[in-house]
Design a protein around this motif. Structure first.
Motif, short mmCIF file in Angstrom:
data_model
loop_
_atom_site.label_atom_id
_atom_site.label_comp_id
_atom_site.label_asym_id
_atom_site.label_seq_id
_atom_site.Cartn_x
_atom_site.Cartn_y
_atom_site.Cartn_z
N UNK A 1 50.17 54.33 -22.94
CA UNK A 1 50.51 55.58 -22.26
C UNK A 1 51.99 55.92 -22.40
N UNK A 2 52.83 54.91 -22.47
CA UNK A 2 54.28 55.16 -22.48
C UNK A 2 54.95 54.76 -23.78
N UNK A 3 54.17 54.37 -24.80
CA UNK A 3 54.80 53.96 -26.07
C UNK A 3 53.81 54.08 -27.22
N UNK A 4 54.39 54.18 -28.41
CA UNK A 4 53.65 54.11 -29.67
C UNK A 4 54.54 53.34 -30.64
N UNK A 5 54.02 52.28 -31.23
CA UNK A 5 54.79 51.47 -32.17
C UNK A 5 53.97 51.21 -33.42
N UNK A 6 54.65 51.11 -34.54
CA UNK A 6 54.00 50.91 -35.83
C UNK A 6 54.62 49.71 -36.52
N UNK A 7 53.77 48.83 -37.05
CA UNK A 7 54.24 47.62 -37.73
C UNK A 7 53.49 47.46 -39.04
N UNK A 8 54.14 46.78 -39.99
CA UNK A 8 53.46 46.31 -41.19
C UNK A 8 53.23 44.81 -41.05
N UNK A 9 52.05 44.36 -41.49
CA UNK A 9 51.76 42.92 -41.43
C UNK A 9 51.05 42.53 -42.72
N UNK A 10 51.45 41.40 -43.28
CA UNK A 10 50.85 40.90 -44.52
C UNK A 10 49.78 39.86 -44.17
N UNK A 11 48.55 40.16 -44.59
CA UNK A 11 47.48 39.20 -44.40
C UNK A 11 47.40 38.30 -45.62
N UNK A 12 47.49 37.00 -45.43
CA UNK A 12 47.44 36.03 -46.52
C UNK A 12 46.23 35.13 -46.32
N UNK A 13 45.69 34.67 -47.42
CA UNK A 13 44.49 33.80 -47.36
C UNK A 13 44.83 32.42 -47.92
#
Length: 378
Positions: free
Chosen positions: A366-378
């Motif tokens: 409700x009080x924030x919006x954040x965006x991240x990049x994340x690398x999925x590794x196997x």
């Protein structure tokens, strides 16, 4: 009319002018519904639903046209024609205005001039109707460019000196299936062809023009087909890019495992295709939301959260408030998952078999919006 002269001369056409309804016969067999017809009047006629005439040809004859080829097809040759180019261009009711020129897909005329012949694909042995209500005064070609264009993009493919095109247009009244008189199948017999297949599937028809519901739907995956029996190097780019702010086209090559943003008309993707290249299944056109994957620091707020990946889980750490959620997108902007953040300290999200690559995690509260990049590794 088509005339070939051995030397320059004047030609007289004589006879009574058509001043009423004209109903030429057309035929259709199991494998061939193509017929040549033409404007029988000494005036222009309205062709599409954008025409100002009381009636127009496509609306009045929609029931006669085959579902996948609900358009008229006009020969649009340029001075460099060598006999191997695709120059039948579809004119339908799509409101997307592509670039002009023989290489750029359908022609944007809403009227057709006196004597102009064209091809249609009939669905039965029947007649087509030309009526006086279609007539109008039009001394020059009338174009759709006077209206606001639908969103859309023209995909171009070039090999050697030959360029082919396929159009994808968007309007909320369209569907992912066949929209008759808006979608238009490809009329071409040359070796080098570019087209799309229906997003809804279930059809092997090659489309020159495909109309879809929303330009902002990043879930859409448009199969792109190509015919190139000889193989060779092909360069793809986008033209006539009319998309909502922040959105752009992406061409995905599933064989090369490469996705190329075509944000501007200077962006290209070049690939060497093997001999006997045919059909769809390798290439796909997507629409990406650039707002989700912006690298601009100004686009990101001061982070309350951190996001990492370990042991098959995406770890979201931070003070989640009631109702907060994490949405996961691939690099094309397509949503691949959405999860409520139930803990106000650490939330673990299983990767559910996501492939090894970079993903976007968008956290909404409700009080924030954040965006991240994340690398999925196997």
């Amino acid at each position: 009319y088509l005339v070939s002269l051995t030397a320059a001369n004047s030609v007289q056409f004589t006879g009574a002018m058509n001043n009423g309804t004209v109903t030429p016969s057309v035929t259709s067999s199991e494998h061939n519904g193509w017929n040549g017809v033409g404007n029988p009047y000494t005036s222009a006629i309205g062709l599409t639903s954008d025409a100002t005439s009381n009636k127009n040809f496509l609306t009045e004859n929609s029931g006669v046209l085959s579902t996948d080829y609900g358009a008229i097809y006009v020969w649009n040759e340029d001075a460099g024609y060598s006999g191997s180019e695709q120059y039948y261009k579809a004119i339908g009711n799509s409101g997307y205005t592509p670039p002009s020129g023989p290489s750029y897909g359908n022609i944007t005329s809403v009227n057709i001039q006196t004597g102009q012949g064209f091809m249609i694909n009939a669905n039965a042995n029947t007649t087509v109707t030309f009526s006086k209500d279609m007539q109008l005064h039009d001394a020059a070609l009338s174009l759709k460019s006077a209206k606001t264009s639908w969103p859309g993009v023209t995909l171009l493919a070039t090999t050697g000196t030959q360029t082919r095109s396929a159009i994808v247009a968007f309007n909320e009244s369209m569907t992912t299936g066949v929209d008759k008189t808006y979608d238009a199948g490809l009329l071409a017999t040359d070796d080098f062809q570019l087209y799309t297949r229906l997003v809804a599937g279930g059809s092997t028809v090659n489309f020159e023009v495909q109309c879809l519901p929303k330009a902002t739907d990043t879930q859409l995956s448009v199969p792109v087909g190509i015919e190139l029996p000889a193989g060779g190097t092909v360069t793809f780019k986008a033209a006539g890019i009319i998309l909502p702010a922040g959105y752009y086209a992406v061409l995905e090559d599933k064989v090369a495992k490469v996705s190329t943003p075509l944000k501007t008309e200077t962006d290209t993707y070049t690939v060497s295709l093997p001999a006997n290249t045919t059909g769809a299944g390798r290439l796909f056109l997507h629409i990406a939301d650039g707002n989700l994957i912006s690298d601009s620091p100004a686009a990101l707020p001061v982070n309350k959260f951190s996001v990492s990946y370990t042991n098959g889980k995406i770890i979201v750490t931070g003070p989640a408030e009631a109702g907060a959620k994490a949405s996961i997108y691939d690099i094309l902007g397509r949503k691949v998952g959405e999860y409520p953040l139930l803990s106000n300290t650490i939330n673990e999200i299983p990767d559910n078999g996501l492939a090894q690559r970079v993903y976007i995690v968008k956290i909404d509260g409700k009080s924030y919006k954040e965006v991240f990049k994340v690398l999925i590794t196997k």
